[in-house]
Every structure is written in C-alpha cells, then in structure tokens.
Write a protein that holds these residues in place. Structure first.
Motif, PDB file in Angstrom:
ATOM      1  N   LEU A 233       0.817  -1.210   0.000  1.00  0.00           N
ATOM      2  CA  LEU A 233       0.000   0.000   0.000  1.00  0.00           C
ATOM      3  C   LEU A 233       0.855   1.266   0.000  1.00  0.00           C
ATOM      4  O   LEU A 233       1.802   1.385   0.775  1.00  0.00           O
ATOM      5  CB  LEU A 233      -0.913   0.006   1.226  1.00  0.00           C
ATOM      6  N   GLN A 234       0.496   2.194  -0.868  1.00  0.00           N
ATOM      7  CA  GLN A 234       1.089   3.527  -0.852  1.00  0.00           C
ATOM      8  C   GLN A 234      -0.035   4.550  -0.910  1.00  0.00           C
ATOM      9  O   GLN A 234      -0.866   4.518  -1.820  1.00  0.00           O
ATOM     10  CB  GLN A 234       2.034   3.722  -2.048  1.00  0.00           C
ATOM     11  N   ILE A 235      -0.069   5.441   0.068  1.00  0.00           N
ATOM     12  CA  ILE A 235      -1.067   6.501   0.081  1.00  0.00           C
ATOM     13  C   ILE A 235      -0.420   7.771  -0.448  1.00  0.00           C
ATOM     14  O   ILE A 235       0.625   8.204   0.044  1.00  0.00           O
ATOM     15  CB  ILE A 235      -1.637   6.699   1.500  1.00  0.00           C
ATOM     16  N   THR A 236      -1.026   8.354  -1.468  1.00  0.00           N
ATOM     17  CA  THR A 236      -0.403   9.465  -2.175  1.00  0.00           C
ATOM     18  C   THR A 236      -0.551  10.789  -1.428  1.00  0.00           C
ATOM     19  O   THR A 236      -1.392  10.936  -0.529  1.00  0.00           O
ATOM     20  CB  THR A 236      -1.026   9.632  -3.571  1.00  0.00           C
ATOM     21  N   LYS A 237       0.243  11.752  -1.850  1.00  0.00           N
ATOM     22  CA  LYS A 237       0.181  13.095  -1.280  1.00  0.00           C
ATOM     23  C   LYS A 237      -1.196  13.703  -1.477  1.00  0.00           C
ATOM     24  O   LYS A 237      -1.762  14.315  -0.567  1.00  0.00           O
ATOM     25  CB  LYS A 237       1.244  13.970  -1.935  1.00  0.00           C
ATOM     26  N   THR A 238      -1.762  13.509  -2.670  1.00  0.00           N
ATOM     27  CA  THR A 238      -3.095  14.051  -2.963  1.00  0.00           C
ATOM     28  C   THR A 238      -4.148  13.439  -2.058  1.00  0.00           C
ATOM     29  O   THR A 238      -5.033  14.139  -1.541  1.00  0.00           O
ATOM     30  CB  THR A 238      -3.468  13.795  -4.433  1.00  0.00           C
ATOM     31  N   GLU A 239      -4.078  12.120  -1.839  1.00  0.00           N
ATOM     32  CA  GLU A 239      -5.043  11.445  -0.961  1.00  0.00           C
ATOM     33  C   GLU A 239      -4.958  11.985   0.460  1.00  0.00           C
ATOM     34  O   GLU A 239      -5.987  12.166   1.124  1.00  0.00           O
ATOM     35  CB  GLU A 239      -4.807   9.942  -1.002  1.00  0.00           C
ATOM     36  N   LYS A 240      -3.746  12.268   0.902  1.00  0.00           N
ATOM     37  CA  LYS A 240      -3.577  12.833   2.246  1.00  0.00           C
ATOM     38  C   LYS A 240      -4.091  14.276   2.309  1.00  0.00           C
ATOM     39  O   LYS A 240      -4.673  14.699   3.308  1.00  0.00           O
ATOM     40  CB  LYS A 240      -2.106  12.748   2.675  1.00  0.00           C
ATOM     41  N   GLU A 241      -3.882  15.019   1.236  1.00  0.00           N
ATOM     42  CA  GLU A 241      -4.347  16.407   1.206  1.00  0.00           C
ATOM     43  C   GLU A 241      -5.877  16.492   1.208  1.00  0.00           C
ATOM     44  O   GLU A 241      -6.446  17.507   1.613  1.00  0.00           O
ATOM     45  CB  GLU A 241      -3.781  17.119  -0.024  1.00  0.00           C
ATOM     46  N   LEU A 242      -6.536  15.430   0.749  1.00  0.00           N
ATOM     47  CA  LEU A 242      -8.003  15.394   0.715  1.00  0.00           C
ATOM     48  C   LEU A 242      -8.607  14.785   1.987  1.00  0.00           C
ATOM     49  O   LEU A 242      -9.810  14.510   2.034  1.00  0.00           O
ATOM     50  CB  LEU A 242      -8.476  14.601  -0.508  1.00  0.00           C
ATOM     51  N   ALA A 243      -7.794  14.591   3.009  1.00  0.00           N
ATOM     52  CA  ALA A 243      -8.287  14.032   4.281  1.00  0.00           C
ATOM     53  C   ALA A 243      -9.335  14.960   4.895  1.00  0.00           C
ATOM     54  O   ALA A 243      -9.305  16.179   4.690  1.00  0.00           O
ATOM     55  CB  ALA A 243      -7.127  13.840   5.248  1.00  0.00           C
ATOM     56  N   ALA A 244     -10.268  14.371   5.615  1.00  0.00           N
ATOM     57  CA  ALA A 244     -11.309  15.142   6.297  1.00  0.00           C
ATOM     58  C   ALA A 244     -11.382  14.709   7.756  1.00  0.00           C
ATOM     59  O   ALA A 244     -10.836  13.668   8.141  1.00  0.00           O
ATOM     60  CB  ALA A 244     -12.658  14.939   5.608  1.00  0.00           C
ATOM     61  N   CYS A 245     -12.061  15.526   8.568  1.00  0.00           N
ATOM     62  CA  CYS A 245     -12.180  15.191   9.989  1.00  0.00           C
ATOM     63  C   CYS A 245     -13.623  15.357  10.448  1.00  0.00           C
ATOM     64  O   CYS A 245     -14.450  15.976   9.770  1.00  0.00           O
ATOM     65  CB  CYS A 245     -11.244  16.049  10.842  1.00  0.00           C
ATOM     66  N   GLY A 246     -13.912  14.789  11.598  1.00  0.00           N
ATOM     67  CA  GLY A 246     -15.219  14.928  12.220  1.00  0.00           C
ATOM     68  C   GLY A 246     -15.076  14.897  13.721  1.00  0.00           C
ATOM     69  O   GLY A 246     -14.083  14.377  14.251  1.00  0.00           O
ATOM     70  N   LEU A 247     -16.054  15.457  14.424  1.00  0.00           N
ATOM     71  CA  LEU A 247     -16.003  15.541  15.888  1.00  0.00           C
ATOM     72  C   LEU A 247     -16.974  14.547  16.505  1.00  0.00           C
ATOM     73  O   LEU A 247     -18.184  14.628  16.298  1.00  0.00           O
ATOM     74  CB  LEU A 247     -16.349  16.962  16.346  1.00  0.00           C
ATOM     75  N   ARG A 248     -16.418  13.603  17.279  1.00  0.00           N
ATOM     76  CA  ARG A 248     -17.239  12.582  17.931  1.00  0.00           C
ATOM     77  C   ARG A 248     -17.527  13.003  19.368  1.00  0.00           C
ATOM     78  O   ARG A 248     -16.599  13.347  20.106  1.00  0.00           O
ATOM     79  CB  ARG A 248     -16.507  11.247  17.908  1.00  0.00           C
ATOM     80  N   PRO A 249     -18.791  12.987  19.797  1.00  0.00           N
ATOM     81  CA  PRO A 249     -19.130  13.422  21.152  1.00  0.00           C
ATOM     82  C   PRO A 249     -18.815  12.335  22.183  1.00  0.00           C
ATOM     83  O   PRO A 249     -19.426  11.273  22.190  1.00  0.00           O
ATOM     84  CB  PRO A 249     -20.637  13.677  21.067  1.00  0.00           C
ATOM     85  N   CYS A 250     -17.868  12.612  23.049  1.00  0.00           N
ATOM     86  CA  CYS A 250     -17.384  11.605  24.008  1.00  0.00           C
ATOM     87  C   CYS A 250     -17.894  11.888  25.415  1.00  0.00           C
ATOM     88  O   CYS A 250     -17.648  12.959  25.974  1.00  0.00           O
ATOM     89  CB  CYS A 250     -15.854  11.590  24.031  1.00  0.00           C
ATOM     90  N   SER A 251     -18.576  10.922  25.994  1.00  0.00           N
ATOM     91  CA  SER A 251     -18.974  11.011  27.396  1.00  0.00           C
ATOM     92  C   SER A 251     -17.794  10.558  28.251  1.00  0.00           C
ATOM     93  O   SER A 251     -16.880   9.898  27.757  1.00  0.00           O
ATOM     94  CB  SER A 251     -20.190  10.120  27.664  1.00  0.00           C
ATOM     95  N   PRO A 252     -17.801  10.852  29.561  1.00  0.00           N
ATOM     96  CA  PRO A 252     -16.662  10.460  30.392  1.00  0.00           C
ATOM     97  C   PRO A 252     -16.542   8.956  30.617  1.00  0.00           C
ATOM     98  O   PRO A 252     -15.447   8.462  30.865  1.00  0.00           O
ATOM     99  CB  PRO A 252     -16.932  11.174  31.728  1.00  0.00           C
TER     100      PRO A 252
END
Length: 415
Positions: free
Chosen positions: A338-357
């Motif tokens: 497996l090789q993950i390209t620079k473009t694939e990394k640049e297109l990364a996204a994030c999300g916020l998961r609500p964490c209880s204690p």
C-alpha cells in the motif's frame, strides 16, 4: 397520539431518530447548523461493532494519555486547557476508568450494539433502502506479542459474552484476506461485526425522510431555547421560532452548549477523528483495526477508508497534517503493497465525535425537562449505534416499553 417533534441535529443519530419517530406516526422537523454533507457521520469508519464492548475509559488510559500528550502522532491526544467543562469531564473520565466500572458497562454496550446491528439488517432487507452493508467481521491486527495477548484477553471476554471470536496466526489471516499482503503477527477475528459506506446511507436516509414528509431546516443555528415550568416552549433559531410537543437533542459535540441554555449539564468533549479515502484497488476485503496504531480500515463501496486518532482539543475542524500522516504511515506499515499518495492525504477530512466520560452514550429524558429527549455522547460508536438510538428515542417519545434497559445511558447519571 401523534406529536410534533423537533430534532436538533441531522447526523446519523438525528436521522435514525426521525426515521423511527416517523414510523410511529409523528410529525418531524430536523434542524441542523450545517448543510448536512460533512462531519462525523460522513467521515467515520462505518463499523457496526458488537466487538467494541470495552468502553473508552479503560484502566491505564490516563497514563497512556499523559505519555501520548507529548507525541503529536499518537493515536489518543488530549490538549490540556484551562476550561471548566474540560476539567470536570477529565475528572469524571478518570473516575470512570476503573476495572469495576468497565466491567459493569460491558453488557449494556454489547447489547445496544447487537440491537443496532439487527435494526440495520432490518432496514437493509426492507424495500425502502438499498445501501451498502456487509457482515464480514473485523480483524484486530497486531504486530507484537504483547498487543496480541492483550487483544486475545478481550477476545476471550467476548466469547464469554456469546460473540464469535478466534485468535488467528498470520497464515490464517492470509487465508481470510489473501491479497491484502498484511505485515502482522496475527489478528483476533470477530465474526459479529459489519460495515457500511456512511455517505451512501446518509444520502438514502435523507431522501427517504424528505419523501415521507419530514421537514429539514439546514444551515440554521439554534440560538436559544425557551423553557417554562420544566418544559421547552419554544426553539429560537437564527431564522425563526419553532414550537414543538417534544424535542430531541442529537447535536453531537455541540449538545452540551445547547443543553446549557436550559440549565442542563451533559458532560461531552469533542473527539476529533480523521479519514483518508483511497479510491483505487487495495485488495482489502475485510475491515481491520491496526491495533498498535489504532487505525481503522474499511473496504467501502468503491474505495477503501483509513480512519483514526482521538484528539480531544475542543470544538474545531482544523486538519492537523501530522496526524493525517500518522494514519497513512501506519496503513503502509501494516499493508506491504500500500502507498497513500500526497493528494489522498491532502483530501483528508475530519469529524467531531461526542465523548462522554464513561464511554456510554446519553439516551433518554432528563428529569429536569419533561419534553426533551437526549441522544448524544456516542464517541466512536455513533455510527454503530445509530439505529438502536433512534429506535429507543422513538419508544421513549411514543410512551412505549423500551427494547433495552435505558438506565445505563441515563442523561442524569452521576460520575
């Protein structure tokens, strides 16, 4: 009796709540501050996880967290900050991270996951939907004997709970996953788990709800909530005022901010996760968690997703390239070809998961507000528990006997 129900939050929890409430004959409105095409419900690993019956607040996690705090590439990162809600949450998290409390939560977490899986399968078999869903299990892949022994201890506990679990050698893993070329010592395999393509399901569910009369107010922010005699009388947005018989709070990591407007304290911290999509052949056919790196790998419909990290650093959607790189590096270390390209990394996204204690979601009514039902705090199991939460929320609002005991998930529980 039909009720007018307003759901605040259009993620997986809000949509599933709308679906089951609609089936019970209620009139539904969904309000979301976004365009409903991004965030945690769209960037998660798409797992249905009966295997994840151990809560996030495990013994020893505090020590690991302190160690990882100084490593920007670590899988679990907590940003220290002088914020009263964060400090209270951290103290509650510490009190929850005991062997006894983890043990006491296992059955509740397992049962709600199994219930959710059954409901997803019911939806899949219905004529209403055609989303991607496969039950191929989950490989907990490890590179070291130490981690392999730790994972097998959890696996044996899973067997006690009635799950199908096997401890596989690298050769046995290759028989299951012949073309992925995994570089591991072995894996603990759970046959209980399934996976999906989240954005496909979300799109189908939104279309179904719209076609069946659910009202959507997108890009609309709730500014205030009026309460009279322990009952919500009005929801005030930046565009209008809305009156409802019942309100569902399913706003994920934003839920505590809205709860405060009616005097409720719901301890939740946002846990940021990242994803990289590889839209080409990887020969990966079975979902896997790369244990040492805490990276999730999912073969989705048309692409492979690599997701990971838990970054507790407040509500923000900033992409940290170092953490994206850590996911890519881990994936390449476990999959030889497996090789993950620079473009694939640049297109990364994030999300916020609500964490209880304590690693358990909040599902049900608070005693402090009679017409508010809370559905948040699912952390990394938000996708997995979407259907179960939606069904339970509908049962509560429809005054039905709930399918599961809700006491472990009570919004007023003490830490």
């Amino acid at each position: 009796m039909s009720k007018k129900v307003v759901i605040i939050g259009g993620g997986i929890i809000g949509l599933c709540s709308a679906y089951y409430l609609l089936k019970d004959g209620h009139e539904i409105t969904i309000i979301d501050q976004s365009n409903m095409d991004s965030g945690a419900s769209y960037v998660n690993a798409g797992y249905i996880t009966p295997s994840h019956f151990i809560s996030l607040a495990t013994p020893g996690i505090i020590t690991k967290g302190i160690k990882w705090m100084f490593d920007s590439k670590s899988p679990f990162y907590v940003k220290p900050r002088l914020d009263i809600d964060f400090l209270k949450w951290s103290w509650a998290f510490k009190k929850s991270a005991t062997k006894e409390k983890v043990e006491n939560s296992i059955k509740a977490i397992k049962d709600i996951n199994l219930f959710a899986r059954d409901l997803y399968e019911d939806l899949k078999e219905s004529k209403d939907f055609d989303f991607h869903y496969e039950r191929k299990g989950l490989l907990m892949c490890y590179k070291t004997d130490k981690v392999g022994e730790e994972e097998w201890e959890v696996g044996k506990r899973g067997i006690q709970e009635g799950l199908g679990v096997r401890n596989l050698t690298a050769t046995q893993v290759k028989e299951l996953e012949p073309n992925a070329n995994l570089n591991i010592k072995g894996a603990v395999y759970y046959d209980s788990d399934a996976h999906m393509t989240p954005n496909h399901f979300m799109k189908e569910m939104v279309s179904y709800l719209k076609e069946n009369g659910v009202t959507f107010f997108k890009n609309e922010k709730v500014l205030d909530i009026d309460v009279t005699a322990n009952k919500i009388s009005k929801i005030i947005t930046d565009k209008q005022s809305i009156v409802a018989d019942e309100v569902v709070l399913a706003a994920g990591s934003w839920s505590p901010l809205l709860a405060k407007k009616i005097g409720l304290n719901i301890p939740v911290q946002a846990g940021k996760g990242y994803r990289i999509n590889v839209e080409r052949e990887t020969n990966i056919t079975i979902p896997a968690i790369l244990c040492e790196a805490k990276v999730a790998v999912t073969p989705m419909d048309g692409f492979t997703r690599f997701a990971g990290t838990m970054e507790i650093a407040g509500i923000n959607n900033k992409i940290n390239p170092t953490r994206v790189e850590a996911i890519a590096t881990a994936a390449q270390n476990y999959y030889n070809n497996l090789q993950i390209t620079k473009t694939e990394k640049e297109l990364a996204a994030c999300g916020l998961r609500p964490c209880s204690p304590d690693g358990l979601p909040y599902v049900g009514k608070s005693s402090k507000c009679t017409n508010l039902t809370i559905a948040t705090g699912h952390a990394m199991m938000g996708w997995s528990l979407g259907t179960a939460t939606g069904k339970l929320i509908s049962e509560v609002i429809s005054n039905k006997k709930t399918s599961l005991d809700l006491s472990p998930f009570h919004p007023d529980r003490k830490f």
